[in-house]
Design a protein around this motif. Structure first.
Motif, PDB file in Angstrom:
ATOM      1  N   LYS A  45      -2.802  -2.612   2.983  1.00 27.97           N
ATOM      2  CA  LYS A  45      -3.723  -1.777   3.772  1.00 27.97           C
ATOM      3  C   LYS A  45      -2.870  -0.786   4.572  1.00 27.97           C
ATOM      4  O   LYS A  45      -2.654  -0.950   5.775  1.00 27.97           O
ATOM      5  CB  LYS A  45      -4.582  -2.660   4.675  1.00 27.97           C
ATOM      6  CG  LYS A  45      -5.852  -1.983   5.140  1.00 27.97           C
ATOM      7  CD  LYS A  45      -6.821  -2.992   5.715  1.00 27.97           C
ATOM      8  CE  LYS A  45      -8.008  -2.346   6.379  1.00 27.97           C
ATOM      9  NZ  LYS A  45      -8.900  -1.632   5.475  1.00 27.97           N
ATOM     10  N   TYR A  59      -5.344   5.568   2.042  1.00 28.32           N
ATOM     11  CA  TYR A  59      -6.625   6.144   2.454  1.00 28.32           C
ATOM     12  C   TYR A  59      -6.552   7.671   2.395  1.00 28.32           C
ATOM     13  O   TYR A  59      -7.535   8.330   2.060  1.00 28.32           O
ATOM     14  CB  TYR A  59      -7.028   5.593   3.829  1.00 28.32           C
ATOM     15  CG  TYR A  59      -7.280   4.101   3.699  1.00 28.32           C
ATOM     16  CD1 TYR A  59      -8.539   3.625   3.385  1.00 28.32           C
ATOM     17  CD2 TYR A  59      -6.231   3.190   3.761  1.00 28.32           C
ATOM     18  CE1 TYR A  59      -8.759   2.273   3.179  1.00 28.32           C
ATOM     19  CE2 TYR A  59      -6.432   1.831   3.552  1.00 28.32           C
ATOM     20  CZ  TYR A  59      -7.699   1.377   3.263  1.00 28.32           C
ATOM     21  OH  TYR A  59      -7.910   0.046   3.028  1.00 28.32           O
ATOM     22  N   GLU A 117     -11.815  -1.282  -7.511  1.00 24.40           N
ATOM     23  CA  GLU A 117     -12.616  -1.475  -6.295  1.00 24.40           C
ATOM     24  C   GLU A 117     -13.224  -0.150  -5.867  1.00 24.40           C
ATOM     25  O   GLU A 117     -12.912   0.906  -6.418  1.00 24.40           O
ATOM     26  CB  GLU A 117     -11.762  -2.061  -5.174  1.00 24.40           C
ATOM     27  CG  GLU A 117     -10.621  -1.170  -4.738  1.00 24.40           C
ATOM     28  CD  GLU A 117      -9.805  -1.780  -3.600  1.00 24.40           C
ATOM     29  OE1 GLU A 117     -10.372  -2.511  -2.775  1.00 24.40           O
ATOM     30  OE2 GLU A 117      -8.598  -1.496  -3.542  1.00 24.40           O
ATOM     31  N   THR A 170     -14.033 -10.252   3.247  1.00 19.92           N
ATOM     32  CA  THR A 170     -15.472 -10.399   2.973  1.00 19.92           C
ATOM     33  C   THR A 170     -15.660 -10.946   1.562  1.00 19.92           C
ATOM     34  O   THR A 170     -16.441 -11.868   1.335  1.00 19.92           O
ATOM     35  CB  THR A 170     -16.176  -9.028   3.101  1.00 19.92           C
ATOM     36  OG1 THR A 170     -15.680  -8.379   4.261  1.00 19.92           O
ATOM     37  CG2 THR A 170     -17.673  -9.171   3.178  1.00 19.92           C
ATOM     38  N   THR A 227     -15.725  -5.499   5.554  1.00 19.06           N
ATOM     39  CA  THR A 227     -16.029  -5.837   6.942  1.00 19.06           C
ATOM     40  C   THR A 227     -17.098  -4.932   7.548  1.00 19.06           C
ATOM     41  O   THR A 227     -17.987  -5.394   8.255  1.00 19.06           O
ATOM     42  CB  THR A 227     -14.727  -5.735   7.772  1.00 19.06           C
ATOM     43  OG1 THR A 227     -13.837  -6.725   7.270  1.00 19.06           O
ATOM     44  CG2 THR A 227     -14.962  -5.951   9.247  1.00 19.06           C
TER      45      THR A 227
HETATM   46  C1  PLP Z   1      -9.658  -0.446  -0.059  1.00 19.84           C
HETATM   47  C2  PLP Z   1     -10.433  -1.552   0.541  1.00 19.84           C
HETATM   48  N1  PLP Z   1     -10.856  -2.554  -0.259  1.00 19.84           N
HETATM   49  C3  PLP Z   1     -11.561  -3.582   0.239  1.00 19.84           C
HETATM   50  C4  PLP Z   1     -11.875  -3.676   1.584  1.00 19.84           C
HETATM   51  C5  PLP Z   1     -12.639  -4.853   2.105  1.00 19.84           C
HETATM   52  O1  PLP Z   1     -11.814  -5.706   2.845  1.00 19.84           O
HETATM   53  P1  PLP Z   1     -12.409  -6.620   3.979  1.00 19.84           P
HETATM   54  O2  PLP Z   1     -13.484  -7.425   3.372  1.00 19.84           O
HETATM   55  O3  PLP Z   1     -11.258  -7.468   4.441  1.00 19.84           O
HETATM   56  O4  PLP Z   1     -12.916  -5.718   5.044  1.00 19.84           O
HETATM   57  C6  PLP Z   1     -11.474  -2.657   2.444  1.00 19.84           C
HETATM   58  C7  PLP Z   1     -11.851  -2.714   3.853  1.00 19.84           C
HETATM   59  O5  PLP Z   1     -11.111  -2.728   4.720  1.00 19.84           O
HETATM   60  C8  PLP Z   1     -10.717  -1.578   1.923  1.00 19.84           C
HETATM   61  O6  PLP Z   1     -10.306  -0.589   2.721  1.00 19.84           O
END
Ligand code: PLP
Length: 347
Positions: free
Chosen positions: A190, A195, A226, A254, A290
């Motif tokens: 992340k 992003y 995704e 999630t 989230t």
């Molecule tokens: C690229 C990406 N995939 C998936 C998710 C979902 O992750 P989480 O369920 O931990 O929020 C996020 C959210 O933050 C994301 O930015």
């Protein structure tokens, strides 16, 4: 039932957007010479970094996103912060950053909520407090190298219920000609750069009327990876809960929680590579994360191909059940048998 009451600021809780609102402040720790400082509460919302700081030029920046929920009994709890702590450690490792230990991460999140407790949306409004931990490399440098100094920040902001008018399905687009991650790149982490890379395809999709982008695998563009900021989940006509097992997706918390709940509801839970062509076998498709928990996906378009799932005006029954179950646990309405909630001492 014993309930606790705290003063809250006057906000239109039910109509809050997903955006930053000023609060009392944030929590900051600094790392230098092998050690983290203690927490400092900052009330000025701007951060001061050197003009040549590594994070500004070379992108040593990673972050997390989790939520605190006011429970039905009035207390406040974080949802699975240990998982976010571990994911930040992994993200940081991928781009050679020093990360805060898990205990410090959780302590920082708790403190950021505590100093802003009047901004925690009241139970029953559908709103929650978004918690954003951020780690940046701060060493001034012109040559590319990893930083030896870091700043770890946790800020919070109250955010509204995602679905003010109910749980509305949306349409997704597979934007051709753009990948968000490389095959052995940083898709699992992340980090800020991922992003930035997704902004252009996101904008192109919006210009064509699609609020959300679905990415395929960056090697062959055959498998589902995704959505831009959420994971792909689907329930097949055979009552299987499927989600891509791919090295280039972010391992969502999630998604992980929904897999557990889907198993408890009797679905066969199968994380595996999923071909785009298999969308034919999906009865319900969702984007999970989230921020919104689950966004039902009514249709996916790629060029001339278009797959649809269920009804355009209503989420599928299984996604609705999963959504209610997870939100019920998050708000303390359903017993937290998995110990996912971490209560925060607010006094
Ligand atoms: C690229 C990406 N995939 C998936 C998710 C979902 O992750 P989480 O369920 O931990 O929020 C996020 C959210 O933050 C994301 O930015």
């Amino acid at each position: 039932m014993e309930t606790r009451e705290y003063n809250t600021v006057e906000l239109d809780w039910r109509n809050l957007a997903f955006r930053y609102l000023p609060t009392n402040g944030y929590v900051q720790y600094d790392y230098a010479e092998g050690d983290w400082s203690g927490p400092v509460i900052k009330t000025d919302p701007s951060v001061s970094v050197h003009v040549a700081a590594n994070c500004l030029h070379y992108g040593q920046a990673c972050f997390e996103g989790l939520k605190a929920f006011q429970q039905r009994d009035g207390s406040v709890a974080l949802f699975r912060p240990d998982r976010n702590a571990r994911r930040l450690i992994q993200s940081a490792d991928r781009i050679c950053m020093v990360s805060p230990p898990e205990t410090m991460f959780i302590e920082a999140c708790e403190m950021a909520v505590r100093i802003n407790r009047e901004f925690v949306p009241p139970y029953g409004t559908g709103a929650s407090m978004y918690v954003r931990p951020l780690l940046i490399g701060t060493e001034p440098m012109v040559g590319i190298n990893q930083s030896s100094t870091y700043t770890f920040i946790v800020l919070v902001t109250p955010v509204g219920p995602y679905y003010k008018e109910g749980f509305r399905p949306v349409e997704a687009l597979v934007v051709e000609g753009y990948d968000r991650a490389a095959p052995l790149g940083t898709g699992r982490a992340k980090i800020a750069g991922n992003y930035a890379a997704s902004l252009k395809p996101g904008l192109l999709a919006k210009q064509q009327g699609y609020p959300i982008v679905l990415y395929t695998d960056p090697r062959e563009n055959k498998y589902i990876d995704e959505f831009g900021t959420s994971n792909f989940i689907a329930i097949t006509h055979d009552y299987e809960f499927i989600t891509p097992d791919s090295p280039s997706v972010l391992e969502g918390i999630t998604k992980d929680s929904l897999q557990v709940l889907a198993g408890e509801m009797g679905m066969a839970v199968k994380p595996r590579p999923i071909l785009l062509d298999e969308l034919d076998q999906c009865a319900e498709v969702g984007a999970c994360g989230t921020a919104a928990v689950i966004t039902p996906i009514y249709a996916i378009t790629k060029g001339q191909q278009r797959w649809t799932f269920g009804r355009p005006d209503e989420a599928g029954e299984n996604l609705q059940r999963l959504y209610r179950q997870l939100q019920g646990i998050q708000y303390g309405e359903i017993e937290d048998t998995h110990h996912w909630l971490v209560p925060i001492e607010l006094d």
